[in-house]
Design a protein around this motif. Sequence first.
Motif, mmCIF file in Angstrom:
data_model
loop_
_atom_site.group_PDB
_atom_site.id
_atom_site.type_symbol
_atom_site.label_atom_id
_atom_site.label_comp_id
_atom_site.label_asym_id
_atom_site.label_seq_id
_atom_site.Cartn_x
_atom_site.Cartn_y
_atom_site.Cartn_z
ATOM 1 N N THR A 1 3.415 9.334 -10.419
ATOM 2 C CA THR A 1 2.653 9.324 -11.670
ATOM 3 C C THR A 1 1.931 10.649 -11.876
ATOM 4 N N ARG A 2 1.353 11.183 -10.792
ATOM 5 C CA ARG A 2 0.663 12.467 -10.920
ATOM 6 C C ARG A 2 1.622 13.611 -11.183
ATOM 7 N N ARG A 3 2.803 13.540 -10.604
ATOM 8 C CA ARG A 3 3.752 14.637 -10.743
ATOM 9 C C ARG A 3 4.419 14.677 -12.110
ATOM 10 N N ALA A 4 4.619 13.508 -12.726
ATOM 11 C CA ALA A 4 5.399 13.449 -13.963
ATOM 12 C C ALA A 4 4.766 14.263 -15.098
ATOM 13 N N PRO A 5 3.467 14.132 -15.407
ATOM 14 C CA PRO A 5 2.909 14.931 -16.508
ATOM 15 C C PRO A 5 2.965 16.425 -16.242
ATOM 16 N N SER A 6 2.692 16.835 -14.978
ATOM 17 C CA SER A 6 2.717 18.262 -14.671
ATOM 18 C C SER A 6 4.113 18.828 -14.796
ATOM 19 N N ARG B 1 0.834 -1.205 0.000
ATOM 20 C CA ARG B 1 0.000 0.000 0.000
ATOM 21 C C ARG B 1 0.870 1.257 0.000
ATOM 22 N N VAL B 2 1.958 1.236 0.754
ATOM 23 C CA VAL B 2 2.882 2.385 0.776
ATOM 24 C C VAL B 2 3.529 2.573 -0.588
ATOM 25 N N ILE B 3 4.007 1.483 -1.178
ATOM 26 C CA ILE B 3 4.638 1.567 -2.502
ATOM 27 C C ILE B 3 3.647 2.092 -3.524
ATOM 28 N N LYS B 4 2.439 1.588 -3.478
ATOM 29 C CA LYS B 4 1.403 2.027 -4.421
ATOM 30 C C LYS B 4 1.137 3.526 -4.274
ATOM 31 N N ARG B 5 1.056 4.007 -3.045
ATOM 32 C CA ARG B 5 0.791 5.430 -2.828
ATOM 33 C C ARG B 5 1.903 6.316 -3.398
ATOM 34 N N HIS B 6 3.128 5.905 -3.228
ATOM 35 C CA HIS B 6 4.235 6.716 -3.752
ATOM 36 C C HIS B 6 4.323 6.618 -5.278
ATOM 37 N N LEU C 1 -0.296 1.679 -12.791
ATOM 38 C CA LEU C 1 0.822 2.495 -12.306
ATOM 39 C C LEU C 1 2.121 2.124 -13.011
ATOM 40 N N LEU C 2 2.298 0.831 -13.279
ATOM 41 C CA LEU C 2 3.499 0.399 -13.995
ATOM 42 C C LEU C 2 3.502 0.925 -15.427
ATOM 43 N N PHE C 3 2.343 0.901 -16.066
ATOM 44 C CA PHE C 3 2.268 1.401 -17.434
ATOM 45 C C PHE C 3 2.431 2.925 -17.483
ATOM 46 N N GLU C 4 1.949 3.603 -16.439
ATOM 47 C CA GLU C 4 2.169 5.054 -16.376
ATOM 48 C C GLU C 4 3.659 5.360 -16.223
ATOM 49 N N ALA C 5 4.346 4.546 -15.439
ATOM 50 C CA ALA C 5 5.796 4.718 -15.318
ATOM 51 C C ALA C 5 6.475 4.466 -16.655
ATOM 52 N N THR C 6 5.970 3.496 -17.397
ATOM 53 C CA THR C 6 6.510 3.218 -18.722
ATOM 54 C C THR C 6 6.286 4.388 -19.668
ATOM 55 N N ALA C 7 5.172 5.070 -19.495
ATOM 56 C CA ALA C 7 4.827 6.154 -20.415
ATOM 57 C C ALA C 7 5.483 7.474 -20.042
ATOM 58 N N ASP C 8 5.546 7.792 -18.747
ATOM 59 C CA ASP C 8 5.936 9.139 -18.326
ATOM 60 C C ASP C 8 7.285 9.218 -17.636
ATOM 61 N N GLY C 9 7.851 8.097 -17.248
ATOM 62 C CA GLY C 9 9.105 8.147 -16.520
ATOM 63 C C GLY C 9 10.306 8.363 -17.422
ATOM 64 N N SER C 10 11.443 8.586 -16.781
ATOM 65 C CA SER C 10 12.688 8.677 -17.536
ATOM 66 C C SER C 10 13.046 7.301 -18.088
ATOM 67 N N GLU C 11 14.086 7.237 -18.890
ATOM 68 C CA GLU C 11 14.465 5.949 -19.487
ATOM 69 C C GLU C 11 14.816 4.927 -18.415
ATOM 70 N N GLU C 12 15.472 5.382 -17.363
ATOM 71 C CA GLU C 12 15.832 4.472 -16.286
ATOM 72 C C GLU C 12 14.584 3.962 -15.564
ATOM 73 N N VAL C 13 13.607 4.841 -15.373
ATOM 74 C CA VAL C 13 12.353 4.433 -14.741
ATOM 75 C C VAL C 13 11.608 3.456 -15.635
#
Length: 868
Positions: free
Chosen positions: A482-487, A472-477, A555-567
């Motif tokens: 995920t919310r911060r990356a697009p903004s 639950r903690v990991i999911k929240r972070h 959340l994993l797919f959002e990381a795939t879409a919006d994160g850096s290459e390392e993420v």
Amino acid sequence: MADAESEKEKAATYLSKVGQDSGSAMAADLEENKRSREETAEEDQKTQPSILPTSGKVKGATMDVAGGSGAASAGHERRSESRSNGAAAGKGNRGGDQTPQSSSGQQQLQFPNHKILPQHVTITAQQLLPTSVLRNLYDKLYEKRKAAALEVEQIVKSLAGAGDLNRVHALLSLLVRDYALSPLSNHRKGGLIGLAAATVGLVGNFVVFLPLIVPPVLRSFDDTDSRVRYYACEALYNMAKVARDDFVPFFNDVFDALCKLSADVDPNVQNAAHLLDKLIKDIVSESPHFDLIEFIALLRQRLQVRNPYVRQFLVSWIAVLDSVPDIDMLEHLPEFMEGLLSMLSDPNRDIRQQADAALGEFLGEIKHIQRTADTEGEIVVPFDVEKVVWVLVERAQHSDEFTQLTALAWLHDFVGLFGNQLVAHFDHFLDAVLPCLSHPNQRMSQVAEGTNRTLLSLDTKAETFDVVATIRVIKRHLEVCTRRAPSEAEASTTGRSQRSGTPHSDYSDHSQEGSPREQQGSLERTWLEALRWLSVLLDRNKNEVLSVLDDLLPLLFEATADGSEEVVLKALEVEASIAKGTSEFQRLVAALLDRFRGERGSELLRQRGSLVIRRLCALLGASKVFITVSTLLVREQDLPFASTMVQALNLILLTAPELKQPRDCLKGVYDLVRPSDGNSKSTSSEGHDQGQRDDPVELFESLYRSFSHSCCAVLSLCIHAGAYAHACEVLDCLGTKLEVTSNQLLELDRLVQLLESPMFVGTRMRLLDPAKHPALCKCLYGVLTLLPQAKAFQTLNGRLASIPSDVLARLNELMHPASAKKHRDRSLTRSKDTGGDRESGIHFDRLLHVFLTCQQKHVKLHSTQAWE
């Protein structure tokens, strides 16, 4: 006995003389009282009077400016030694059998009014003091009040020495009622000085009178006149100096009053309160009757006050009591831990330093306990660890960096000291550490990384480990990242155009300028470590993670879409760990395809589609991934989406290093559709051997069925696999049975570009021997025929012009239908000889029907869209 009788006779003679004088002076005294009540003139502004002196017989009974706090300053070793020797049995509450103490925390101070002398005895009490003394006690001049106080001291000393405590009680009641509690400030000053002097005169008989004289002095601390408050400090100092341990029952009320006086607006009152405070600390440090539990309750309330003087006062008390070996403040650490941490954000630097020093002392004691446990056996920590962890976790997310860093340092040391004992609180630690990993303060991020590494070493398979809470903690972070990356990405595109504006001071937008990578980097470390922890839990507690897979996949797919290459790479690694099971694999691939839909999905496919698919192929097996994706695309109803995906997959298949194994496997089709001779074997056997674990027929047909959404993909697949004759049939369908659209012409243009890529070097080399590969030449000339005379036409025409001219002269003969029929008969014979086994041949007729049907759907859709 003779001495006692002598003292009584002297006291009687003195009192008789006083009584004779008092009657004659009564009228004058009443008139003087009336005149004094009407006076409103201010007291002369002389130098601040010194602390009340006493007679030379009672040394040290006055407030001493040079006196300091005599609290013991023993270190951690002495306190720990007292714990180890069993001294902790009653040290948390010294004085469990002490006399009843006065109540604390009341709005209005209560004192025993019933002990004050009744009105009908007042005349007798007045006869104890000469009229001049009564008058001088409320005189506006300090020197007269001082002289009158000395007279009071001598009278009280005489009465106490004679054992006449009733008359002493009457005199003290008079000072309390008519002076200390008087509405006139001069009377109150005289009453306080008189009570202080009387205390000195009482010598050994003061204990029974403390409940009578201490409460009115404490009430004077709230007086509006600063001089009254000053004299109250002076009076209480003399009382405490004489009473010492007997003064402890009044500690809570005195502490509460001192807490208020520490923030007094008058500096003289502050100085007097400071001297009184040092004396009280000395008394408490030496007293065996000090009730620590009641003090902690009072301290917890006062720690909520934000006044800087009060905070310094409270920190000094915590430090002094912690330095006393017989007082175990560490046992009550959870009660005042939050208050100390809140002082770390105080604007006053001295307060921050004092609070930090006090916290450092407590942390040092905890470390010493652990060292003692390692060498002398297990010692239970004397406080509730869970409560402290809760406070630290909360403060580790504070907006003040110093507070946040201190709390995080405590958490780091806790994990290092107690290790697996804290597994039950693992989710709280992780909740505090993850956001600090991305903190712009380098020191903060370093401490967080060290704590995170230590957490990785804990036993997460223990029974006390709460997997669900940790997930639950990991999911929240992950959600926060995920919310911060697009903004942040949006801010990076507009930040440069807004540089002329005022910079934003909020931490959440601390980096409005810079590259997108810098923007994403604000939470990149948190993102990465959250994904890493998810990967760790998949290895150790996979079933629990899979139970919440529906919440994690987006959340994993959002990381795939919006994160850096390392993420992105770390997210794909987690996805691959999830997809190791068959059901999860199908589910993951289907969800991934859905992420490529729509406008945002098309952008994701264009920017990162190749990276995502290639990485999954490397982690899960290229053939397995492509066959699964192809199976899903065959049933796809969204034709434009299917065509786009197929074109992307075709490009990845032919160019990506991760797809070498399926490419080599497809080369085995060449040996199935054409008899192998020595030369041909040398061009394909190596690749076929490398891909021998996969069935080339199954792979070819599976890809072909989905690749039918794109003519370029089908042709490139056939040419790469060596199915040149079937490629000619596909081109024949395009030219005769289908209406060639602009989209198909664009795809043929891309096919020419692929043919010129390094991946088709082997195919181009076969053009040197057109006699052995007539179908290849026919296929390429068919592409050339369909192409408009543009750049692609010129490129392919130039390539075909490199074929030796002497072979081209016989090309029509080699491409004669009889030759083709002979070749087909040979293939059918080979298929029949093997019993029509699925592994020995490919049903090209069925595949061609699939291609034709699929392309007809695309043509129909294209026509409908053109009409619309």
